[in-house]
Design an enzyme around this catalytic site. Structure first.
Site, short mmCIF file in Angstrom:
data_model
loop_
_atom_site.label_atom_id
_atom_site.label_comp_id
_atom_site.label_asym_id
_atom_site.label_seq_id
_atom_site.Cartn_x
_atom_site.Cartn_y
_atom_site.Cartn_z
N ASP A 29 -10.92 9.99 -4.82
CA ASP A 29 -9.73 9.61 -5.72
C ASP A 29 -9.73 8.33 -6.04
O ASP A 29 -8.82 7.93 -6.95
CB ASP A 29 -8.54 9.99 -4.85
N ASN A 78 -1.66 -8.10 -1.94
CA ASN A 78 -1.84 -7.13 -1.10
C ASN A 78 -3.06 -6.46 -1.52
O ASN A 78 -4.21 -6.46 -0.82
CB ASN A 78 -0.75 -5.88 -1.23
N ASP A 137 9.15 -6.23 1.85
CA ASP A 137 7.89 -6.81 1.24
C ASP A 137 7.47 -6.73 -0.10
O ASP A 137 6.80 -7.47 -0.52
CB ASP A 137 6.60 -5.63 1.85
N GLY A 138 8.07 -5.90 -0.77
CA GLY A 138 7.90 -5.80 -2.23
C GLY A 138 8.63 -7.05 -3.18
O GLY A 138 7.96 -7.65 -4.01
#
Length: 430
Positions: free
Chosen positions: A301, A271, A186-187
């Site tokens: 966070d 994404n 996917d990257g």
């Protein structure tokens, strides 16, 4: 979206649906125009118009559509959407979106995962097939050829001589590439998307990585599959991207374009945009605006702003729902919020989000785009996010729905559970 009614012609903006529409108008004594639903013949809407009369919604009209901008239907210099000859509306049923070519494709960009020895043989086989059998012009990134296992292969030297090379952020290949082939996970697809800041050529992704949620093709039968793509008329899914602008204390940081004394830079994100507390031990404290209105302050966070495609990435790990890529939406997901009631939300694709550090924030924040281009956000800086009109046309193995559920099942093991045993009639009595 708003509906504008004029005498000539009829201009409508409709929300995407699973049906195709045809607009027609007739000249009659009553001066009627008919919007005819071709998929449901029983539905006919007649709108009476008075000469020189127009409807305006100045008091209630939004500055932009809730459904986001209409995506472009041309991808690279030669690819485009196959249009339905019976439809004159711009929006097509996602299930009917198919790829065709204005002219036969002649060039292809091969994107390979760097420093992965397992991809060397598939990469070489594919490039030999494209150059020698399909007579394609192959574009390869310069750093791919810097691999000694490729540059030092004498038997592959003749093929290397035919390559066209480029460097990321230095060479513009947006109008040179007809389609893209990704070898990796996917990257690799995310990286290929980042190379094109406007129109993206069609992308064919082979599953040669670890997860492979966005890579539906297997390399075993690559020759027949690539041949089918070159011939055209294959199913595609338009994966929406986010258009992101970072403003740093009054200076707009963008992709090298200058606007007066200001620099302008836009990121196209497939994404998600992640704003987090970085190395600080304090809570992240950022204000979230929607169309100019403060809707909440994120204390935790950080926060994830994702596309439907990105909903199955970092967002789902943070507790968000999974959204099919055909749904026009933006998802907002807090990361470990210090509040039991802060749940992920989905907003219309056409809204404009802005993220800024709160006045009383104890520390700075950090932002990344698809896991890259990480940078610090200080007081006075802002991040503006909306839906881009340049989606990624991802080529489907079968169709958008089946491919998505296949990925949910194979990659994320969605709803995998041992089935409950059958209860016999004797057991029911007890």
């Amino acid at each position: 979206g708003a509906v504008f009614l004029q005498l000539m012609p009829v201009c409508l903006r409709l929300m995407p649906c699973r049906c195709l529409y045809t607009c027609k108008y007739t000249h009659s004594h009553s001066n009627k125009r008919i919007l005819e639903h071709t998929a449901c013949n029983s539905v006919v809407i007649s709108i009476k118009l008075i000469t020189c009369f127009s409807l305006s919604f100045k008091c209630f009209r939004r500055n932009q559509s809730l459904h986001g901008p209409s995506p472009v239907t041309t991808f690279g210099p030669k690819a485009c959407m196959l249009q339905n000859p019976h439809a004159v509306m711009h929006i097509q049923d996602p299930a009917s979106q198919r790829l065709t070519w204005n002219k036969p494709p002649k060039s292809v960009l091969v994107v390979k995962k760097i420093q992965d020895a397992s991809l060397l043989q598939p990469f070489k086989e594919l490039c030999v097939f494209l150059t020698e059998q399909k007579n394609m012009i192959v574009y390869v990134e310069s750093k791919v050829l810097a691999d000694t296992a490729i540059a030092g292969d004498e038997s592959f030297g003749a093929v290397i001589q035919k390559f066209c090379t480029f460097r990321e952020d230095l060479d513009d290949i947006s109008n040179r590439v007809d389609f893209i082939i990704c070898l990796g996970g996917d990257g690799t697809l995310l990286y290929a998307s980042s190379l094109f800041q406007e129109s993206v050529p069609p992308v064919m992704a082979f599953h040669l990585g670890s997860l492979g949620f966005l890579t539906p093709f297997k390399f075993d039968t690559y020759q027949s599959q690539v041949t089918q793509i070159i011939e055209g008329n294959t199913a595609i899914i338009l994966r929406s991207r986010l258009r992101v602008r970072v403003v740093k204390k009054g200076i707009i940081m963008t992709n090298g374009d200058s606007e007066g004394s200001r620099k302008s830079m836009q990121y196209q994100v497939l994404n998600e945009v992640v704003v987090d507390r970085g190395p600080s031990s304090y809570l992240s404290n950022v204000d979230l605006f929607l169309d100019g209105h403060l809707i909440t302050t994120v204390q935790g966070d950080g926060v994830i702003v994702s596309t439907p495609t990105g909903s199955t990435a970092y967002a789902v790990a943070a507790g968000a729902s999974m959204i099919h890529p055909n749904v026009p939406a933006i998802m907002i997901t807090p990361i470990c919020p210090h509040s039991l009631s802060f749940r992920p939300i989905v907003v219309p694709a056409g809204v404009e989000l802005k993220i800024m550090l709160s006045r009383d924030a104890r520390n700075t924040a950090w932002v990344s785009f698809d896991g890259r281009k990480r940078q610090e956000i200080c007081h006075g800086d802002s991040i503006t996010i909306t839906t881009s009109c340049f989606p990624v046309p991802s080529i489907c193995f079968r169709d958008p729905v089946n491919d998505w559920f296949e990925s949910l099942s194979q990659c994320l093991h969605w709803n995998v559970r041992k089935k409950q045993n059958y209860l016999s009639s004797e057991e029911e009595e007890f």
